[in-house]
Design a protein around this motif. Sequence first.
Motif, short mmCIF file in Angstrom:
data_model
loop_
_atom_site.label_atom_id
_atom_site.label_comp_id
_atom_site.label_asym_id
_atom_site.label_seq_id
_atom_site.Cartn_x
_atom_site.Cartn_y
_atom_site.Cartn_z
N ASP A 70 6.01 -30.10 50.83
CA ASP A 70 5.21 -30.85 49.87
C ASP A 70 6.10 -31.54 48.85
O ASP A 70 5.85 -32.70 48.47
CB ASP A 70 4.23 -29.91 49.14
N LEU A 71 7.11 -30.84 48.38
CA LEU A 71 8.03 -31.43 47.39
C LEU A 71 8.73 -32.65 47.98
O LEU A 71 8.84 -33.71 47.34
CB LEU A 71 9.04 -30.38 46.93
N ILE A 72 9.21 -32.53 49.22
CA ILE A 72 9.93 -33.64 49.85
C ILE A 72 8.98 -34.82 50.07
O ILE A 72 9.30 -35.97 49.74
CB ILE A 72 10.56 -33.19 51.18
N ASP A 73 7.80 -34.57 50.61
CA ASP A 73 6.86 -35.66 50.88
C ASP A 73 6.41 -36.34 49.58
O ASP A 73 6.19 -37.55 49.55
CB ASP A 73 5.64 -35.12 51.63
N PHE A 74 6.25 -35.55 48.53
CA PHE A 74 5.81 -36.13 47.25
C PHE A 74 6.84 -37.14 46.74
O PHE A 74 6.49 -38.22 46.26
CB PHE A 74 5.62 -35.00 46.23
N HIS A 75 8.13 -36.80 46.85
CA HIS A 75 9.17 -37.68 46.32
C HIS A 75 9.64 -38.74 47.33
O HIS A 75 10.61 -39.43 47.07
CB HIS A 75 10.35 -36.85 45.81
N LYS A 76 8.95 -38.83 48.43
CA LYS A 76 9.14 -40.00 49.28
C LYS A 76 8.40 -41.20 48.70
O LYS A 76 8.72 -42.35 49.03
CB LYS A 76 8.64 -39.71 50.69
N GLU A 77 7.42 -40.93 47.86
CA GLU A 77 6.64 -42.01 47.23
C GLU A 77 6.80 -42.04 45.71
O GLU A 77 6.53 -43.07 45.09
CB GLU A 77 5.16 -41.83 47.58
N GLU A 78 7.21 -40.92 45.12
CA GLU A 78 7.39 -40.85 43.67
C GLU A 78 8.85 -40.57 43.35
O GLU A 78 9.48 -39.70 43.96
CB GLU A 78 6.51 -39.73 43.07
N ILE A 79 9.40 -41.31 42.37
CA ILE A 79 10.81 -41.14 42.02
C ILE A 79 11.05 -39.76 41.42
O ILE A 79 10.17 -39.14 40.85
CB ILE A 79 11.26 -42.23 41.03
#
Length: 431
Positions: A395-404
């Motif tokens: 979840d952390l990785i996927d979240f920061h694929k779209e958020e800096i």
Amino acid sequence: MLQQILRDMYIDPELLAELNEEQKQILFYKMREEQLRRWKEREEKARMEEAVLRKTARRKQSNGKHVQWLRGKDGEVWVWVMGEAPGDKPYEQISEELIAERARQQAQKEAEELWRQKEAEITKKFRDAMAQEKARIVAEKWKIEIEDRKAAKLEEERIQEELKKREEEERQKGEEQIRQQEEIRAKELYLSLKQAQQHSQHSDDDQEWEEQLRRSKAADEERSHKARRARDEYRRQSLRAIQKGRVAGLSNLFQGTSLNNEQEIKVNNNTASPLLSQLLAFQCSIIWERPSRPFSRDVIIRWFKEEQIPRRAGFERNTNRIAQWFHGIISRQEAEELLMNKSEGTFLVRVSEKIWGYALSYRQQSGFKHFLVDASGDFYSFLGVDPNRHATLTDLIDFHKEEIITSSGGELLLEPCGQQKNPPDYSPLFE
């Protein structure tokens, strides 16, 4: 991990070296906030204790000895203000006398130094004159007959007396000149000190105060700007995370996630791979008591097997495959070598040897960045950077694929960096 650092107000130098500049600055800011909070707490406690002591003292005074104030004719407490009572010198006169005394002492010191120089010059002058006269007498008269030597001796004594008299006269004259110079110098120093006092009261103090005030205001504005930016970034990312449904704020959400994973494993138990069977065995094992910090690779491997595999750390979402970005216990240097020839935005996640968690290594245009991911609790978050708590590492990785990750760096996770070894470097974690 962050709560432990704030509680102890200490961070291990090795762990500090793992943080990048943004994480260090934010960690320092949080530690400073904690210091201020503790200081206010101590001040409030001290204030309350002082109030209790005053109350106790008043109670004791009412039962025992007490202070009685001297009162004047008007019945009010008698007060004496220095410089305003009868016979007291006014402040201006005291200030004038102090300045005059300082000027006199400085002038006297300078006069003594001048007199030492003058006295040395006079002594040398007449000593040289006496030597020359004596040499002349010896050369001219002492070579004459023995009867004339007595007359020569008398002549020498007469000349010596005359020279001593002239020396004394010149000394008196020099002392008088030095005394006059001392008086003139004392007046000059008095005026100079008086002007300096007036100027310093209206100029130097004001300039220094204004400079300190300017620096203080600039520092306050900078801190306020950082805090406001951090709050705005926190709200923005929290809102985005809630919208995406990838942030869990309570422990029971994580427990629910673990339960769902266990049910999924039981359903697919007939077709599960040996890896999933092993995962189920780890999940059902007895929880071990881990130390406060990792101290060996064996302990890290055990922690990963017994705590992280049940949470599907390193797995792709809704699959049994290991994520391409996941790596084992590799060093920072090894991570940078893997990312060396990659494009900006390429990243990998490695198991950390410094904390119970991971390190995300990121390739940027001018080099590399490393972010520590705290996994010591029941959530995943960047240490000191990401305010959001993620249910899983994926979840952390996927979240920061779209958020800096940080507003200053603008890091987006664009391309995962895979393995270059066979077997993979994460193999010991799943054996």
